[in-house]
Design a protein around this motif. Structure first.
Motif, PDB file in Angstrom:
ATOM      1  N   LEU A  50       0.829  -1.200   0.000  1.00 25.87           N
ATOM      2  CA  LEU A  50       0.000   0.000   0.000  1.00 25.87           C
ATOM      3  C   LEU A  50       0.867   1.255   0.000  1.00 25.87           C
ATOM      4  O   LEU A  50       0.561   2.236  -0.678  1.00 25.87           O
ATOM      5  CB  LEU A  50      -0.922  -0.005   1.221  1.00 25.87           C
ATOM      6  N   LEU A  51       1.964   1.215   0.750  1.00 26.48           N
ATOM      7  CA  LEU A  51       2.890   2.341   0.778  1.00 26.48           C
ATOM      8  C   LEU A  51       3.569   2.538  -0.571  1.00 26.48           C
ATOM      9  O   LEU A  51       3.685   3.661  -1.075  1.00 26.48           O
ATOM     10  CB  LEU A  51       3.951   2.110   1.856  1.00 26.48           C
ATOM     11  N   ILE A  52       4.009   1.447  -1.175  1.00 20.40           N
ATOM     12  CA  ILE A  52       4.721   1.524  -2.454  1.00 20.40           C
ATOM     13  C   ILE A  52       3.845   2.173  -3.520  1.00 20.40           C
ATOM     14  O   ILE A  52       4.323   2.969  -4.339  1.00 20.40           O
ATOM     15  CB  ILE A  52       5.180   0.121  -2.902  1.00 20.40           C
ATOM     16  N   HIS A  53       2.559   1.851  -3.512  1.00 21.67           N
ATOM     17  CA  HIS A  53       1.655   2.366  -4.536  1.00 21.67           C
ATOM     18  C   HIS A  53       0.877   3.596  -4.077  1.00 21.67           C
ATOM     19  O   HIS A  53      -0.054   4.032  -4.771  1.00 21.67           O
ATOM     20  CB  HIS A  53       0.697   1.255  -4.986  1.00 21.67           C
ATOM     21  N   ARG A 101      -3.903   1.147   8.081  1.00 21.44           N
ATOM     22  CA  ARG A 101      -4.089   0.271   9.247  1.00 21.44           C
ATOM     23  C   ARG A 101      -5.434  -0.443   9.182  1.00 21.44           C
ATOM     24  O   ARG A 101      -5.546  -1.627   9.519  1.00 21.44           O
ATOM     25  CB  ARG A 101      -3.972   1.090  10.533  1.00 21.44           C
ATOM     26  N   GLN A 102      -6.462   0.271   8.737  1.00 19.60           N
ATOM     27  CA  GLN A 102      -7.778  -0.333   8.594  1.00 19.60           C
ATOM     28  C   GLN A 102      -7.754  -1.421   7.534  1.00 19.60           C
ATOM     29  O   GLN A 102      -8.357  -2.483   7.698  1.00 19.60           O
ATOM     30  CB  GLN A 102      -8.808   0.742   8.227  1.00 19.60           C
ATOM     31  N   ARG A 103      -7.022  -1.166   6.435  1.00 23.59           N
ATOM     32  CA  ARG A 103      -6.913  -2.165   5.365  1.00 23.59           C
ATOM     33  C   ARG A 103      -6.189  -3.414   5.858  1.00 23.59           C
ATOM     34  O   ARG A 103      -6.576  -4.535   5.501  1.00 23.59           O
ATOM     35  CB  ARG A 103      -6.162  -1.560   4.172  1.00 23.59           C
ATOM     36  N   VAL A 104      -5.175  -3.253   6.699  1.00 23.70           N
ATOM     37  CA  VAL A 104      -4.471  -4.409   7.268  1.00 23.70           C
ATOM     38  C   VAL A 104      -5.425  -5.244   8.103  1.00 23.70           C
ATOM     39  O   VAL A 104      -5.442  -6.480   8.017  1.00 23.70           O
ATOM     40  CB  VAL A 104      -3.265  -3.937   8.117  1.00 23.70           C
ATOM     41  N   ILE A 119      -1.120 -14.847   1.370  1.00 21.30           N
ATOM     42  CA  ILE A 119      -2.317 -14.608   0.561  1.00 21.30           C
ATOM     43  C   ILE A 119      -2.839 -13.196   0.797  1.00 21.30           C
ATOM     44  O   ILE A 119      -3.217 -12.484  -0.147  1.00 21.30           O
ATOM     45  CB  ILE A 119      -3.394 -15.658   0.887  1.00 21.30           C
ATOM     46  N   ALA A 120      -2.843 -12.777   2.057  1.00 22.96           N
ATOM     47  CA  ALA A 120      -3.305 -11.422   2.378  1.00 22.96           C
ATOM     48  C   ALA A 120      -2.453 -10.385   1.667  1.00 22.96           C
ATOM     49  O   ALA A 120      -2.968  -9.385   1.151  1.00 22.96           O
ATOM     50  CB  ALA A 120      -3.277 -11.207   3.891  1.00 22.96           C
TER      51      ALA A 120
END
Length: 329
Positions: A120-123, A132-135, A166-167
């Motif tokens: 997420l950071l890279i993109h 954090r919510q996405r994690v 997978i996550a």
């Protein structure tokens, strides 16, 4: 499932190998040698074959993790074969991989939260709170508790580590995921859990999967179509049920005959494969399977068979590369 997502034409992946006292002799490992296939949107395409036949090399070449020697890889019509890191970066969101070893593929020095947040950071997706919510969402999606975010990979079992893998693969909501022997390192009971998880996530997210495995029973459970690979080339492609019940290539027949079954609807000759797979440094001439095939003749030893389209019981095209497939079915 009729839309073609990825088109592969005459793909080659050769690794140079030097030998001699001064390393002056160069030979090439022909890991992938003229592969052509299509992957349709929403389907699971199985890729099977013995160890060393080039399955994993092909899967990584499709994602440009290995740069192909020759050929085309068209993702939604765009040739991505050999693209550099910068032009490939936007495409990485759509093309992901789940590696075989769930421990080696995770950074042992980072907690799970950092591992899942990194793509997420890279993109550049979301702010800190949104990431954090996405994690948390990803952990819930793969069946892990929120507390797992603060732990390190060594604190998990093999099956749990593969859930983390997978996550990470689905974090960017890709279109295509290459599953490179994703369950082969796991216990049988854990394999079933991971396979069911992959099917559930595929249905929920509309994913397309390339499922690489040496286990034909697992592939039949997962795949809509199956490609059979031998020594860097595809020898048979077909609908999973048709290929399993009426294989046309003697190599496919031998592989299926070796799968234990109780009852069932297959009647295949129990002809175990003799000898070992030849070296990809010096593939045999003609049909590459002729050195181990009980039906090989002079034509097989001198002429390489072309991939032919044959009729299948399901009405979907089945393809085979064998001079004598008509008399073997």
């Amino acid at each position: 499932m009729n839309e073609t997502l990825l088109e592969v034409r005459n793909l080659q992946l050769h690794f140079p190998q030097r030998s001699g006292v001064f390393l002056q002799h160069r030979r090439y490992v022909r890991a992938v040698d003229g592969v052509s296939l299509d992957i349709r949107a929403g389907e699971t395409l199985g890729l099977v074959g013995e160890s060393g036949c080039g399955k994993s090399s092909l899967g990584k070449a499709l994602l440009n993790l290995y740069r192909p020697t020759a050929g085309e890889i068209r993702y939604r019509g765009r040739n991505i074969a050999g693209l550099g890191d910068r032009p490939m970066r936007p495409l990485r969101r759509q093309l992901q991989i789940i590696f075989q070893d769930p421990f080696e593929s995770l950074n042992a020095r980072q907690p799970v939260a950092n591992i899942l947040e990194e793509p997420l950071l890279i993109h550049g997706i979301g702010d800190a709170s949104q990431r954090r919510q996405r994690v948390r969402e990803l952990l819930e999606l793969v069946g892990l508790p929120p507390q797992a975010a603060n732990k390190y990979p060594h604190e998990f079992s093999g099956g749990q580590r593969q859930r983390i893998g997978i996550a990470r693969a689905i974090a960017l909501e890709p279109e295509l995921i290459v599953c490179d022997e994703a369950v082969s390192a796991l216990d049988v009971s854990v394999q079933a859990q991971i396979l069911n998880l992959l099917l559930e996530i595929q249905q929920r997210m509309g994913l397309t999967l390339l499922f690489i495995s040496h286990d034909l029973s697992v592939v039949r459970h997962m795949a809509d179509r199956i490609c059979v690979m031998y020594l860097g080339q595809l020898v048979e492609i077909g609908d999973a049920d048709t290929l399993y019940q009426r294989p046309a290539h003697p190599y496919t027949q031998a592989l299926l005959a070796a799968v234990p079954q109780i009852g069932g609807d297959r009647e295949l000759p129990a002809q175990p494969l003799a000898g070992d797979i030849p070296s990809p440094l010096a593939p045999p001439p003609g049909c590459r399977f002729h050195t181990r095939c009980p039906h090989a003749d002079a034509q097989c030893r001198s002429s390489e068979p072309a991939m032919e389209v044959i009729a299948s019981d399901s009405g979907r095209a089945q393809q085979v590369a064998c001079h004598h497939w008509r008399k073997l079915r």
